[in-house]
Motif scaffolding. Structure first.
Motif, PDB file in Angstrom:
ATOM      1  N   LEU A  14      23.563  26.948  41.482  1.00 56.91           N
ATOM      2  CA  LEU A  14      24.942  27.414  41.350  1.00 56.91           C
ATOM      3  C   LEU A  14      25.820  26.365  40.680  1.00 56.91           C
ATOM      4  CD1 LEU A  14      25.352  29.170  44.819  1.00 56.91           C
ATOM      5  CD2 LEU A  14      25.186  30.271  42.569  1.00 56.91           C
ATOM      6  N   GLU A  15      25.586  25.106  41.030  1.00 59.48           N
ATOM      7  CA  GLU A  15      26.333  24.017  40.396  1.00 59.48           C
ATOM      8  C   GLU A  15      25.947  23.891  38.930  1.00 59.48           C
ATOM      9  OE1 GLU A  15      29.110  20.706  40.735  1.00 59.48           O
ATOM     10  OE2 GLU A  15      28.688  22.549  41.830  1.00 59.48           O
ATOM     11  N   PHE A  16      24.672  24.072  38.657  1.00 57.57           N
ATOM     12  CA  PHE A  16      24.180  24.015  37.296  1.00 57.57           C
ATOM     13  C   PHE A  16      24.790  25.143  36.465  1.00 57.57           C
ATOM     14  CE2 PHE A  16      21.186  24.711  33.864  1.00 57.57           C
ATOM     15  CZ  PHE A  16      20.834  23.425  33.498  1.00 57.57           C
ATOM     16  N   SER A  17      24.891  26.330  37.080  1.00 59.85           N
ATOM     17  CA  SER A  17      25.477  27.479  36.400  1.00 59.85           C
ATOM     18  C   SER A  17      26.943  27.237  36.073  1.00 59.85           C
ATOM     19  CB  SER A  17      25.341  28.721  37.282  1.00 59.85           C
ATOM     20  OG  SER A  17      26.018  29.818  36.706  1.00 59.85           O
ATOM     21  N   ARG A  18      27.639  26.586  36.998  1.00 57.74           N
ATOM     22  CA  ARG A  18      29.083  26.357  36.824  1.00 57.74           C
ATOM     23  C   ARG A  18      29.379  25.297  35.783  1.00 57.74           C
ATOM     24  NH1 ARG A  18      33.182  23.227  38.840  1.00 57.74           N
ATOM     25  NH2 ARG A  18      31.727  21.908  39.999  1.00 57.74           N
ATOM     26  N   LYS A  19      28.497  24.299  35.652  1.00 60.19           N
ATOM     27  CA  LYS A  19      28.763  23.184  34.745  1.00 60.19           C
ATOM     28  C   LYS A  19      27.949  23.262  33.457  1.00 60.19           C
ATOM     29  CE  LYS A  19      30.173  19.828  38.264  1.00 60.19           C
ATOM     30  NZ  LYS A  19      29.890  18.492  38.874  1.00 60.19           N
ATOM     31  N   THR A  20      26.673  22.980  33.560  1.00 59.08           N
ATOM     32  CA  THR A  20      25.828  22.854  32.375  1.00 59.08           C
ATOM     33  C   THR A  20      25.665  24.157  31.613  1.00 59.08           C
ATOM     34  OG1 THR A  20      24.600  21.110  33.526  1.00 59.08           O
ATOM     35  CG2 THR A  20      23.606  21.994  31.540  1.00 59.08           C
ATOM     36  N   ALA A  21      25.514  25.266  32.333  1.00 57.04           N
ATOM     37  CA  ALA A  21      25.253  26.553  31.678  1.00 57.04           C
ATOM     38  C   ALA A  21      26.469  27.465  31.684  1.00 57.04           C
ATOM     39  CB  ALA A  21      24.071  27.244  32.354  1.00 57.04           C
ATOM     40  N   LYS A 215      23.734  36.463  41.502  1.00 57.27           N
ATOM     41  CA  LYS A 215      24.510  35.455  42.221  1.00 57.27           C
ATOM     42  C   LYS A 215      24.616  34.159  41.418  1.00 57.27           C
ATOM     43  CE  LYS A 215      20.671  33.562  45.000  1.00 57.27           C
ATOM     44  NZ  LYS A 215      20.159  33.373  46.363  1.00 57.27           N
ATOM     45  N   TYR A 216      23.743  34.027  40.399  1.00 64.00           N
ATOM     46  CA  TYR A 216      23.794  32.845  39.537  1.00 64.00           C
ATOM     47  C   TYR A 216      24.670  33.056  38.307  1.00 64.00           C
ATOM     48  CZ  TYR A 216      19.777  31.572  42.398  1.00 64.00           C
ATOM     49  OH  TYR A 216      18.952  31.293  43.464  1.00 64.00           O
ATOM     50  N   TRP A 217      25.262  34.242  38.218  1.00 62.56           N
ATOM     51  CA  TRP A 217      26.165  34.505  37.108  1.00 62.56           C
ATOM     52  C   TRP A 217      27.470  33.749  37.326  1.00 62.56           C
ATOM     53  CZ3 TRP A 217      26.214  39.951  34.493  1.00 62.56           C
ATOM     54  CH2 TRP A 217      24.898  40.337  34.212  1.00 62.56           C
ATOM     55  N   GLU A 218      28.109  33.420  36.248  1.00 62.63           N
ATOM     56  CA  GLU A 218      29.391  32.723  36.341  1.00 62.63           C
ATOM     57  C   GLU A 218      30.500  33.733  36.610  1.00 62.63           C
ATOM     58  OE1 GLU A 218      32.312  29.853  33.617  1.00 62.63           O
ATOM     59  OE2 GLU A 218      30.365  30.512  32.863  1.00 62.63           O
ATOM     60  N   VAL A 219      31.331  33.437  37.589  1.00 55.04           N
ATOM     61  CA  VAL A 219      32.453  34.315  37.920  1.00 55.04           C
ATOM     62  C   VAL A 219      33.631  33.953  37.018  1.00 55.04           C
ATOM     63  CG1 VAL A 219      34.064  35.058  39.711  1.00 55.04           C
ATOM     64  CG2 VAL A 219      31.711  34.442  40.316  1.00 55.04           C
ATOM     65  N   PRO A 220      34.191  34.927  36.281  1.00 54.75           N
ATOM     66  CA  PRO A 220      35.349  34.646  35.423  1.00 54.75           C
ATOM     67  C   PRO A 220      36.482  34.016  36.203  1.00 54.75           C
ATOM     68  CG  PRO A 220      34.469  36.835  34.978  1.00 54.75           C
ATOM     69  CD  PRO A 220      33.757  36.316  36.207  1.00 54.75           C
ATOM     70  N   LYS A 221      37.223  33.135  35.570  1.00 59.23           N
ATOM     71  CA  LYS A 221      38.300  32.415  36.245  1.00 59.23           C
ATOM     72  C   LYS A 221      39.327  33.339  36.861  1.00 59.23           C
ATOM     73  CE  LYS A 221      37.847  28.287  33.357  1.00 59.23           C
ATOM     74  NZ  LYS A 221      38.520  27.383  32.390  1.00 59.23           N
TER      75      LYS A 221
END
Length: 228
Positions: A14-21, A215-221
């Protein structure tokens, strides 16, 4: 790679999804890639080599498509598996022009000519290809172990190949026939053979994770603010 992500380290992914990807990083990387491939396309035209011009043109068009897609919020929100797949391809393709430049530096002492000397060519290919394969296996096993663990770990921030390419490409295009050029060419090729597998493997894991579970998708701001 294991396609079952249910038992993996959710915090890490989840952290990887939020930052790197993240989709924002995809936009930045595609813009940087577009800029670099554009510069390299102009330089390639001066070499009068059709194969090289066409290959850079293909990379330029692909990076342009990625950048255009990165500007469409609806696609970024609803097609994250597809966008992540493009991110994977972009990550691997980013390194190709710089392998070419470092190769030319090694075999000619000049990154602006296409004459090939077999000895230098063999030395470069053996070193760079063997290094790439070794570090691809190494980083794959390391990352697999890391995200399979239950430790509270966060992904390391990775440096874009495209950013490093600005430095390597600039140096390569300005080296002219000195004894340092072949040595520097091998060094640059070696650096990219170490870095590029790690970036590619990380993005491939993220692609499989997002394909496996939303659940690993990025949630729009905007939606993230509403949730909070």
């Amino acid at each position: 790679m294991d396609n079952n992500f249910e038992q993996l380290n959710d915090n890490f992914l989840l952290e990887f999804s939020r930052k790197t990807a993240s989709m924002d990083r995809f936009r930045k990387v595609s813009l940087i890639s577009l800029s670099i491939f554009g510069i390299m396309f102009i330089a390639a035209l001066q070499l009068h080599n059709i194969a090289f011009v066409i290959s850079i043109a293909i990379l330029l068009i692909f990076s342009l498509i990625c950048f255009i897609i990165s500007l469409i919020p609806k696609v970024l929100e609803e097609q994250q598996v597809f966008v992540t797949f493009l991110f994977v391809l972009l990550t691997y393709l980013d390194s190709i022009p710089f392998f070419i430049v470092s190769y030319l530096m090694t075999v000619t002492g000049n990154a602006q000519t296409f004459k090939i000397k077999s000895i230098e060519s063999i030395i470069y290919l053996v070193i760079v290809i063997s290094s790439y394969v070794f570090f691809w296996i190494f980083f794959n096993k390391k990352l697999e172990h890391l995200i399979s663990s239950k430790k509270d770990t966060s992904p390391n921030t990775t440096i874009s190949i495209a950013v490093l390419g600005i430095i390597g490409g600039f140096i390569g295009m300005n080296i002219d026939g000195t004894i340092m050029a072949p040595i520097l060419g091998i060094i640059i090729g070696l650096i990219f053979s170490i870095i590029s597998p790690k970036l590619g493997i990380e993005m491939t894991y993220m692609y499989k994770a997002r394909k496996s579970d939303k659940k690993y998708w990025e949630v729009p701001k905007e939606k993230n603010k509403n949730i909070n």
